[in-house]
Design a protein around this motif. Sequence first.
Motif, PDB file in Angstrom:
ATOM      1  N   ALA A  69     103.407   7.473  76.279  1.00 14.16           N
ATOM      2  CA  ALA A  69     103.158   6.926  77.605  1.00 14.16           C
ATOM      3  C   ALA A  69     101.751   7.246  78.046  1.00 14.16           C
ATOM      4  CB  ALA A  69     104.168   7.489  78.616  1.00 14.16           C
ATOM      5  N   ALA A  70     101.255   6.444  78.985  1.00 17.30           N
ATOM      6  CA  ALA A  70      99.945   6.674  79.599  1.00 17.30           C
ATOM      7  C   ALA A  70     100.053   6.359  81.078  1.00 17.30           C
ATOM      8  CB  ALA A  70      98.868   5.811  78.951  1.00 17.30           C
ATOM      9  N   VAL A  71      99.378   7.165  81.879  1.00 17.47           N
ATOM     10  CA  VAL A  71      99.247   6.881  83.302  1.00 17.47           C
ATOM     11  C   VAL A  71      97.962   6.083  83.467  1.00 17.47           C
ATOM     12  CG1 VAL A  71      99.078   7.840  85.614  1.00 17.47           C
ATOM     13  CG2 VAL A  71     100.430   9.016  83.875  1.00 17.47           C
ATOM     14  N   VAL A  72      98.079   4.862  83.952  1.00 13.84           N
ATOM     15  CA  VAL A  72      96.967   3.921  83.952  1.00 13.84           C
ATOM     16  C   VAL A  72      96.503   3.643  85.379  1.00 13.84           C
ATOM     17  CG1 VAL A  72      96.198   1.626  83.266  1.00 13.84           C
ATOM     18  CG2 VAL A  72      97.859   2.867  81.854  1.00 13.84           C
ATOM     19  N   GLU A  73      95.205   3.783  85.580  1.00 16.28           N
ATOM     20  CA  GLU A  73      94.585   3.387  86.838  1.00 16.28           C
ATOM     21  C   GLU A  73      94.015   1.990  86.636  1.00 16.28           C
ATOM     22  OE1 GLU A  73      91.707   5.594  89.916  1.00 16.28           O
ATOM     23  OE2 GLU A  73      90.705   5.025  88.056  1.00 16.28           O
ATOM     24  N   ARG A  74      94.572   1.026  87.338  1.00 16.19           N
ATOM     25  CA  ARG A  74      94.163  -0.355  87.153  1.00 16.19           C
ATOM     26  C   ARG A  74      93.032  -0.700  88.116  1.00 16.19           C
ATOM     27  NH1 ARG A  74      98.017  -1.904  83.815  1.00 16.19           N
ATOM     28  NH2 ARG A  74     100.104  -0.999  84.030  1.00 16.19           N
ATOM     29  N   THR A  75      92.148  -1.554  87.660  1.00 14.32           N
ATOM     30  CA  THR A  75      91.030  -1.974  88.490  1.00 14.32           C
ATOM     31  C   THR A  75      90.957  -3.484  88.513  1.00 14.32           C
ATOM     32  OG1 THR A  75      88.637  -1.887  88.771  1.00 14.32           O
ATOM     33  CG2 THR A  75      89.472  -1.777  86.510  1.00 14.32           C
ATOM     34  N   SER A  76      90.583  -4.010  89.671  1.00 16.71           N
ATOM     35  CA  SER A  76      90.461  -5.463  89.816  1.00 16.71           C
ATOM     36  C   SER A  76      89.009  -5.917  89.779  1.00 16.71           C
ATOM     37  CB  SER A  76      91.099  -5.913  91.137  1.00 16.71           C
ATOM     38  OG  SER A  76      90.491  -5.256  92.238  1.00 16.71           O
ATOM     39  N   ALA A  77      88.083  -4.984  89.604  1.00 17.62           N
ATOM     40  CA  ALA A  77      86.660  -5.345  89.584  1.00 17.62           C
ATOM     41  C   ALA A  77      86.350  -6.161  88.329  1.00 17.62           C
ATOM     42  CB  ALA A  77      85.810  -4.087  89.618  1.00 17.62           C
ATOM     43  N   PRO A  78      85.577  -7.221  88.457  1.00 18.50           N
ATOM     44  CA  PRO A  78      85.240  -8.053  87.297  1.00 18.50           C
ATOM     45  C   PRO A  78      84.542  -7.233  86.211  1.00 18.50           C
ATOM     46  CG  PRO A  78      84.655  -9.161  89.325  1.00 18.50           C
ATOM     47  CD  PRO A  78      85.012  -7.759  89.705  1.00 18.50           C
ATOM     48  N   GLY A  79      85.034  -7.347  84.999  1.00 17.30           N
ATOM     49  CA  GLY A  79      84.424  -6.668  83.872  1.00 17.30           C
ATOM     50  C   GLY A  79      84.783  -5.195  83.744  1.00 17.30           C
ATOM     51  N   ALA A  80      85.449  -4.627  84.720  1.00 19.16           N
ATOM     52  CA  ALA A  80      85.826  -3.213  84.664  1.00 19.16           C
ATOM     53  C   ALA A  80      87.106  -3.048  83.849  1.00 19.16           C
ATOM     54  CB  ALA A  80      86.004  -2.649  86.061  1.00 19.16           C
ATOM     55  N   GLU A  81      87.238  -1.908  83.201  1.00 21.65           N
ATOM     56  CA  GLU A  81      88.397  -1.638  82.363  1.00 21.65           C
ATOM     57  C   GLU A  81      89.357  -0.703  83.081  1.00 21.65           C
ATOM     58  OE1 GLU A  81      86.956  -0.005  78.746  1.00 21.65           O
ATOM     59  OE2 GLU A  81      86.261  -1.931  77.955  1.00 21.65           O
ATOM     60  N   ASP A  82      90.655  -0.882  82.788  1.00 22.91           N
ATOM     61  CA  ASP A  82      91.636   0.081  83.263  1.00 22.91           C
ATOM     62  C   ASP A  82      91.344   1.440  82.641  1.00 22.91           C
ATOM     63  OD1 ASP A  82      92.829  -1.989  84.596  1.00 22.91           O
ATOM     64  OD2 ASP A  82      94.440  -2.263  83.134  1.00 22.91           O
ATOM     65  N   ARG A  83      91.760   2.508  83.332  1.00 24.01           N
ATOM     66  CA  ARG A  83      91.483   3.852  82.842  1.00 24.01           C
ATOM     67  C   ARG A  83      92.779   4.630  82.647  1.00 24.01           C
ATOM     68  NH1 ARG A  83      87.397   6.898  86.541  1.00 24.01           N
ATOM     69  NH2 ARG A  83      88.969   6.387  88.111  1.00 24.01           N
ATOM     70  N   ASP A  84      92.851   5.387  81.565  1.00 25.05           N
ATOM     71  CA  ASP A  84      93.973   6.288  81.334  1.00 25.05           C
ATOM     72  C   ASP A  84      93.684   7.619  82.018  1.00 25.05           C
ATOM     73  OD1 ASP A  84      95.127   4.350  79.828  1.00 25.05           O
ATOM     74  OD2 ASP A  84      94.920   5.363  77.896  1.00 25.05           O
ATOM     75  N   LEU A  85      94.537   8.007  82.962  1.00 28.24           N
ATOM     76  CA  LEU A  85      94.370   9.272  83.661  1.00 28.24           C
ATOM     77  C   LEU A  85      95.062  10.422  82.940  1.00 28.24           C
ATOM     78  CD1 LEU A  85      94.974   8.028  87.307  1.00 28.24           C
ATOM     79  CD2 LEU A  85      92.796   8.276  86.098  1.00 28.24           C
ATOM     80  N   ALA A  86      96.089  10.106  82.169  1.00 31.38           N
ATOM     81  CA  ALA A  86      96.821  11.111  81.385  1.00 31.38           C
ATOM     82  C   ALA A  86      97.633  10.363  80.346  1.00 31.38           C
ATOM     83  CB  ALA A  86      97.733  11.951  82.279  1.00 31.38           C
ATOM     84  N   ASP A  87      97.997  11.042  79.288  1.00 33.07           N
ATOM     85  CA  ASP A  87      98.854  10.425  78.280  1.00 33.07           C
ATOM     86  C   ASP A  87      99.780  11.475  77.693  1.00 33.07           C
ATOM     87  OD1 ASP A  87      97.736  11.377  75.468  1.00 33.07           O
ATOM     88  OD2 ASP A  87      95.993  10.876  76.688  1.00 33.07           O
ATOM     89  N   GLY A  88     100.812  11.019  77.022  1.00 37.64           N
ATOM     90  CA  GLY A  88     101.764  11.968  76.461  1.00 37.64           C
ATOM     91  C   GLY A  88     102.722  11.322  75.483  1.00 37.64           C
ATOM     92  N   ARG A  89     103.530  12.158  74.891  1.00 32.51           N
ATOM     93  CA  ARG A  89     104.515  11.742  73.897  1.00 32.51           C
ATOM     94  C   ARG A  89     105.784  12.534  74.143  1.00 32.51           C
ATOM     95  NH1 ARG A  89     104.578   9.565  68.538  1.00 32.51           N
ATOM     96  NH2 ARG A  89     106.070  10.592  67.147  1.00 32.51           N
ATOM     97  N   LEU A  90     106.918  11.859  74.092  1.00 34.78           N
ATOM     98  CA  LEU A  90     108.217  12.508  74.271  1.00 34.78           C
ATOM     99  C   LEU A  90     109.100  12.161  73.082  1.00 34.78           C
ATOM    100  CD1 LEU A  90     109.993  14.170  76.297  1.00 34.78           C
ATOM    101  CD2 LEU A  90     110.894  11.965  77.074  1.00 34.78           C
ATOM    102  N   VAL A  91     109.654  13.182  72.451  1.00 37.98           N
ATOM    103  CA  VAL A  91     110.485  12.992  71.270  1.00 37.98           C
ATOM    104  C   VAL A  91     111.878  13.547  71.543  1.00 37.98           C
ATOM    105  CG1 VAL A  91     110.783  13.506  68.822  1.00 37.98           C
ATOM    106  CG2 VAL A  91     108.480  13.166  69.752  1.00 37.98           C
TER     107      VAL A  91
END
Length: 218
Positions: A55-77
């Motif tokens: 999983a990833a916690v994603v910060e989405r952006t609506s600005a033209p040409g800007a990329e979404d950013r991962d604020l944290a990520d993880g794995r659960l087994v």
Amino acid sequence: MAAAHEHLADGADEAPIPFRQAVEALRATRLRPEIEIDPAPAPKRLAPYAYALEAAVVERTSAPGAEDRDLADGRLVLLHNPAGEDTWQGTFRLVTLVRAELEPEMGADPLLPEVSWSWLTGALEARGVRYGAPSGTVTRAGSHYFGGLASREPATQIEIRASWTPAEGPGGAVDLGAHLVAWCDLLAQVAGLPPAAPDAGPRGGVVPLPQRRGAHPR
């Protein structure tokens, strides 16, 4: 979460009913929209049956040409051994890795490891899930940049590795959906998100971290 709903672990059709029920609970759980989650290859040597999510916690952006950013990520087994494991104190075990980048001043806090561990136990307890035999590590690492990277600000990364045994109910069933939501609460907190809406379940006294400058573009 849609992709995670479409896949079962290899051999799941022949797996014990409690394991299949646990996987179905993971697949059916609804999560807050900032968290993207997908199935991942499960380890084959840790237990007879396993299922994994990333999983990833994603910060989405609506600005033209800007990329979404991962604020944290993880794995659960999810691991399952119908014969049980002495170290697990049960037949199921959840194993996790959570990572995020922090503000350098927060990374310098001498209490950060203890506080970070309390984020995990607090998330589980806030969701009212029953568990036992928790264990894990909290690691922090600082990065300073030089030469061609000297324009970057110093960064501090935190990594939480943990495992715990979900309590089993009648027939060996476990409420894995609640454990998944608690784990996502941990991810969101490490990412600095505000608490989930009241209808998403109890939050207890969990306080989120401030947003970080160093979130990475996807």
